[in-house]
Write a protein that holds these residues in place. Structure first.
Motif, PDB file in Angstrom:
ATOM      1  N   SER A   1       1.300   0.625   3.647  1.00  0.00           N
ATOM      2  CA  SER A   1       1.623  -0.357   4.687  1.00  0.00           C
ATOM      3  C   SER A   1       2.670  -1.377   4.220  1.00  0.00           C
ATOM      4  O   SER A   1       3.126  -2.220   5.006  1.00  0.00           O
ATOM      5  N   ALA A   2       3.048  -1.312   2.947  1.00  0.00           N
ATOM      6  CA  ALA A   2       3.954  -2.333   2.403  1.00  0.00           C
ATOM      7  C   ALA A   2       5.313  -2.378   3.117  1.00  0.00           C
ATOM      8  O   ALA A   2       5.801  -3.468   3.456  1.00  0.00           O
ATOM      9  N   PRO A   3       5.962  -1.216   3.376  1.00  0.00           N
ATOM     10  CA  PRO A   3       7.282  -1.304   4.023  1.00  0.00           C
ATOM     11  C   PRO A   3       7.240  -2.007   5.381  1.00  0.00           C
ATOM     12  O   PRO A   3       8.036  -2.915   5.639  1.00  0.00           O
ATOM     13  N   GLU A   4       6.296  -1.612   6.229  1.00  0.00           N
ATOM     14  CA  GLU A   4       6.231  -2.239   7.551  1.00  0.00           C
ATOM     15  C   GLU A   4       5.888  -3.729   7.423  1.00  0.00           C
ATOM     16  O   GLU A   4       6.451  -4.572   8.138  1.00  0.00           O
ATOM     17  N   ALA A   5       5.012  -4.073   6.479  1.00  0.00           N
ATOM     18  CA  ALA A   5       4.656  -5.490   6.283  1.00  0.00           C
ATOM     19  C   ALA A   5       5.884  -6.283   5.821  1.00  0.00           C
ATOM     20  O   ALA A   5       6.104  -7.422   6.253  1.00  0.00           O
TER      21      ALA A   5
ATOM     22  N   ALA B   1       2.803 -13.129   3.144  1.00  0.00           N
ATOM     23  CA  ALA B   1       2.680 -11.673   3.240  1.00  0.00           C
ATOM     24  C   ALA B   1       2.174 -11.092   1.929  1.00  0.00           C
ATOM     25  O   ALA B   1       2.784 -11.276   0.872  1.00  0.00           O
ATOM     26  N   ILE B   2       1.032 -10.427   2.012  1.00  0.00           N
ATOM     27  CA  ILE B   2       0.402  -9.812   0.839  1.00  0.00           C
ATOM     28  C   ILE B   2      -0.113  -8.435   1.258  1.00  0.00           C
ATOM     29  O   ILE B   2      -0.526  -8.248   2.411  1.00  0.00           O
ATOM     30  N   VAL B   3      -0.064  -7.502   0.352  1.00  0.00           N
ATOM     31  CA  VAL B   3      -0.659  -6.190   0.605  1.00  0.00           C
ATOM     32  C   VAL B   3      -1.849  -6.033  -0.328  1.00  0.00           C
ATOM     33  O   VAL B   3      -1.713  -6.170  -1.553  1.00  0.00           O
ATOM     34  N   LYS B   4      -3.009  -5.777   0.281  1.00  0.00           N
ATOM     35  CA  LYS B   4      -4.212  -5.491  -0.523  1.00  0.00           C
ATOM     36  C   LYS B   4      -4.171  -4.007  -0.836  1.00  0.00           C
ATOM     37  O   LYS B   4      -4.072  -3.175   0.076  1.00  0.00           O
ATOM     38  N   ILE B   5      -4.227  -3.693  -2.111  1.00  0.00           N
ATOM     39  CA  ILE B   5      -3.968  -2.297  -2.473  1.00  0.00           C
ATOM     40  C   ILE B   5      -5.208  -1.579  -2.984  1.00  0.00           C
ATOM     41  O   ILE B   5      -5.580  -0.533  -2.470  1.00  0.00           O
ATOM     42  N   ALA B   6      -5.874  -2.128  -3.985  1.00  0.00           N
ATOM     43  CA  ALA B   6      -7.032  -1.395  -4.522  1.00  0.00           C
ATOM     44  C   ALA B   6      -8.258  -1.616  -3.640  1.00  0.00           C
ATOM     45  O   ALA B   6      -8.426  -2.699  -3.088  1.00  0.00           O
TER      46      ALA B   6
END
Lengths: 330, 330
Positions: free
Chosen positions: A308-312, A325-330
């Motif tokens: 989801s990182a690119p769209e975010a 803006a943060i991406v939760k990954i694990a």
């Protein structure tokens, strides 16, 4: 198990969109002597990355095929270094991927008082440190000052706005939508907001800053900077810290006229947050009580999963994010 | 006996010439209670006057028919005030005329250590104070700094250059003729000079400032300012103090790009010399020993007689003066 990575597929001319990025899978990295393997927990998405893609950022360029870079909160999952144990939370540049390998000097342990841990990337991370350095250490904003903040609900702006309010300033925010304006007034304590898309910025700045602007925390550059610099109060301080207005454009907007800056005896000062890294603990110590007492918080715009990182990131560059803006990954 | 005055006859569009001014004779002024009558000894001619004529100076505008304004060293010839006696030398805004009437608060006695007395308008006057405030108090120029000074042989520039040299800086001057360049090298101690009319300014600045520019004492604005701001060293200081490049033009040159300023963590600071008036004695005390030891001097371009003021001013605006433009009147 594979390491999932987001690489730049092609260089956008204007606004980036998700097709400019590709998800690739590589073998899990292995660690050598003294190295540490980390699993990315949170990835920070920031406007400066647009500048890296454009080849204009002081930290270096990202070309098609390159892994996208970024700061992360990561968890140690395997360690060959005595200072780091499995389970430790660290702050590092883990980049846009699920796993990363580091030498110890690339890691800093996350202060355990920081909760949620994602705050180490937002309110008590680089954006917060940027806001604090500029507003408190450089501009020395004090009670009675009129402070203007563009990108007022962004990660840096919202922190600077709350800090200014906590110091007794009158705080005027510039935003890109009425929704963000309402949020700035209701949740961040701004005294007034200006919608740069629908309001007459010139007229509204004059209305809300009748005695001139004492502090301008510039995060956008462009015409807004130039306009503000014609409305400075005596001995104004302008923190030059970002060029968001130009990030999506191949053109550089010329800078502010020196005449009104001379008249105001104003100071303009370039701020690069890395310079203040040695004072990070001092900054965190100053902010924890404000968080405790409810004067300081940060909304996080949390995407889920590396894919989801690119769209975010594209939403961030379109100004559609609601908070850091943060991406939760694990 | 009549009072001779120079008034503005018409507003020049570009370079002023003597026809833009007229000599008029009026009755000798009379003084009331507590007032002082002065005879002008020396009149200072300065670039800011061009800005007053254009209606763009913070001190106010001069319209056709108005007396030209200016700072003078004047001699008290009649006094109704106990603090001033006949024969006292004072510094005041006596303007472009042979005689002037003042209330006591408009006068300051000239420090008797200042010799020649015209230095109270030049090296130890407003130009010197401007140079000292910017270079020493704001920029805090120190040994090892690379200092660039445009209008390098002008009143402010030549003082700043000598002060920088006395502090152990490497000093690069920008001049408008080879003759001025030679003078800067031979008499003012500049390490290098650039002729802005015949040299490639960009290439020469890079050549003479290989580690970037630490201090730029801006007296001209325009494209030179913008170019210099792309060549700043880390933590550079830029003193914004004059806009000579724009004085003769109806257009304003846009200002410097913020990007390189951020990258250099540079500070730009507007300087208005009036703010430093309370520190004039401190400045004079610091400079007298430098004059004594031969490290600091000022060439004065001395015209003779009130009627020569317009042509002397026009020469100044064409950059043809050799040193501080002053008119000896009495």
């Amino acid at each position: 198990m594979k390491n999932q990575q987001i690489v730049l597929a092609s260089t956008p001319d204007f606004n980036p969109n998700p097709e400019h990025f590709t998800l690739v899978e590589t073998d899990m990295p292995e660690i050598s002597t003294e190295q540490v393997l980390c699993e990315t927990q949170y990835l920070s998405l920031d406007p400066y990355m647009r500048s890296q893609i454009a080849g204009r950022h002081m930290s270096g360029s990202i070309h098609p095929g390159d892994l996208m870079r970024g700061e992360t909160v990561s968890k140690v999952i395997e360690s060959n270094h005595a200072d780091y144990q499995k389970g430790d939370l660290v702050r590092t540049f883990g980049n846009w991927q699920t796993h990363s390998v580091h030498d110890a000097p690339e890691l800093s342990k996350v202060n355990q008082a920081i909760k949620p841990a994602s705050y180490a990337l937002s309110l008590l991370g680089m954006p917060g440190l940027t806001a604090y350095s500029g507003l408190v250490w450089i501009a020395e904003a004090k009670a009675g000052d009129t402070v203007v903040i563009p990108a007022a609900t962004g990660a840096v702006g919202s922190t600077a706005g709350q800090l200014a309010k906590a110091r007794g300033c009158t705080v005027v925010g510039i935003v890109g939508s009425d929704e963000k304006g309402q949020y700035a007034l209701d949740k961040l304590g701004y005294d007034a907001v200006i919608n740069r898309k629908t309001d007459d910025l010139n007229a509204k700045l004059s209305e809300y800053c009748p005695n001139g602007i004492d502090v301008y925390f510039d995060l956008v550059g462009g015409e807004t900077l130039n306009l503000v610099c014609t409305k400075l109060a005596l001995n104004a301080r302008v923190i030059l810290c970002g060029l968001m207005a130009d990030y999506n454009s191949p053109e550089r907007t010329p800078g502010p006229l020196p005449g009104p800056i001379i008249g105001a005896r104003a100071m303009l000062k370039g701020l690069v947050v890395y310079d203040f890294e040695p004072r990070r603990d001092e900054f965190i110590a100053a902010c924890l009580p404000l968080i405790e007492s409810g004067k300081l918080a940060m909304q996080e715009d949390m995407a889920e999963g590396i894919e989801s990182a690119p769209e975010a990131f594209c939403r961030l560059m379109r100004g559609e994010n609601q908070g850091k803006a943060i991406v939760k990954i694990a």
